[in-house]
Design an enzyme around this catalytic site. Structure first.
Site, mmCIF file in Angstrom:
data_model
loop_
_atom_site.group_PDB
_atom_site.id
_atom_site.type_symbol
_atom_site.label_atom_id
_atom_site.label_comp_id
_atom_site.label_asym_id
_atom_site.label_seq_id
_atom_site.Cartn_x
_atom_site.Cartn_y
_atom_site.Cartn_z
ATOM 1 N N ARG A 114 0.850 -1.193 0.000
ATOM 2 C CA ARG A 114 0.000 0.000 0.000
ATOM 3 C C ARG A 114 0.887 1.245 0.000
ATOM 4 O O ARG A 114 2.021 1.212 0.469
ATOM 5 C CB ARG A 114 -0.910 0.014 1.232
ATOM 6 N N HIS A 172 -2.813 2.448 -5.780
ATOM 7 C CA HIS A 172 -3.740 1.355 -5.483
ATOM 8 C C HIS A 172 -3.940 0.476 -6.713
ATOM 9 O O HIS A 172 -4.006 -0.755 -6.619
ATOM 10 C CB HIS A 172 -5.071 1.934 -5.008
ATOM 11 N N ARG A 213 -0.986 -1.700 -7.162
ATOM 12 C CA ARG A 213 -1.071 -2.829 -6.209
ATOM 13 C C ARG A 213 -1.985 -3.915 -6.765
ATOM 14 O O ARG A 213 -1.650 -5.107 -6.739
ATOM 15 C CB ARG A 213 -1.600 -2.298 -4.876
ATOM 16 N N TYR A 272 -9.674 -10.484 -6.840
ATOM 17 C CA TYR A 272 -8.866 -10.436 -8.057
ATOM 18 C C TYR A 272 -9.158 -11.581 -9.014
ATOM 19 O O TYR A 272 -8.801 -11.512 -10.186
ATOM 20 C CB TYR A 272 -7.367 -10.487 -7.707
#
Length: 313
Positions: A163, A258, A261, A293
């Protein structure tokens, strides 16, 4: 700055105790504490406004009040994700209040709220990520300290999927070059070790050798990444760096840290990593978060199937 709803003294004292619980016992971030406390203040404000101001008690908080509060929020135009978060905040609070003996039962345990629509931000394809990092490496060839820093932080962000707050919090001794891992302090002050590859190692070593010393001042401390004035780099600077770098990649979605990531996580799964490993690398508290994901990789497989299988059409 948000103005808090005026609560009776007893309720205000309870909210203050709850805030201390979140800070000291749960170890939540200041941002999360503010959000949880704000939700509880909203809930209790609704309770006392909806009831008889003279005789209303905290023990009047039941599942009916919780549902009415959420309905009121929905009528005010709150999104499903906001409603889901506020319902979770309410359940956390009522469970805590019940354990303290403030409530005779836990009404939050009976509360069912709509699930948030969970969607991923835009993602980079693996070739786009490669193009981004190659362009960053080319920019760092001039040995400008800011360019060296930007290349190193981009490589580390993509290599580890950390993060932005975790990246900004890194100190020099958090990087173990021998084992090629970085020690990260994540949400709830939970520590984890995350590996990185040779490109990130090269970028980090070059930044530390040729760049950091040119920016460092007495106020730098042990911060791994520094801003132009020598202080620890902040999230806003990192977001600007990522957006600028991505904007130079043809066809790439406009993403920030983000999105980088999420790109890293998706590429790990597409490369064959298992969900549990990705969960540990990203510092997710639950596997359900990591499973977000999987729809990306499934859609990719479907597209391949449609293009290549003789019976797909």
């Amino acid at each position: 700055m948000r103005t808090r709803i005026a609560l009776p003294a007893e309720a205000a004292a309870l909210v203050a105790a709850y805030e201390r619980h979140l800070q000291l016992e749960r170890g939540l971030s200041p941002h999360t504490v503010r959000a949880y406390v704000g939700d509880v203040v909203s809930l209790l404000g609704f309770l006392y406004r909806a009831g008889d101001e003279v005789s209303c008690q905290l023990t009047d908080l039941d599942v009916g009040v919780l549902r009415a509060w959420l309905a009121d929020q929905r009528s005010a135009g709150r999104s499903r994700s906001t409603l889901a978060r506020r319902a979770a905040s309410a359940r956390t609070f009522t469970a805590w209040a019940y354990r303290r003996g403030e409530l005779d039962s836990d009404p939050g345990a009976r509360l069912v709220a709509p699930r948030a629509h969970r969607t991923l931000p835009g993602l980079l394809r693996p070739q786009q990520a490669n193009n981004l990092l190659r362009a960053s490496e080319s920019g760092a060839a001039e040995q400008d300290p800011i360019a060296l820093r930007d290349h190193a932080l981009l490589e580390l962000l993509y290599a580890t999927g950390v993060r932005v707050s975790e990246l900004c919090g890194l100190d020099l001794d958090d990087v173990d070059f021998d084992r090629r891992v970085v020690r990260v302090l994540g949400k709830g002050s939970k520590e984890r070790m995350v590996p990185f590859g040779q490109p990130a190692e090269r970028a980090l070593r070059t930044w530390l050798k040729n760049g950091r010393g040119l920016l460092a001042t007495e106020s730098s401390g042990a911060a791994l990444f520094l801003g132009a004035k020598g202080r620890r780099v902040g999230p806003r600077t990192v977001r600007r760096v990522v957006h600028s770098a991505v904007a130079a990649v043809p066809g790439a979605a406009d993403i920030g840290p983000h999105g980088l990531r999420h790109s890293a996580a998706t590429h790990l799964l597409e490369g064959g990593a298992d969900l549990r490993s990705v969960q540990e690398l990203l510092g997710h508290a639950t596997l359900a978060t990591t499973q977000l994901y999987t729809h990306v990789t499934v859609e990719r497989l479907k597209a391949i199937h449609d293009r290549t299988h003789p019976r797909a059409q």
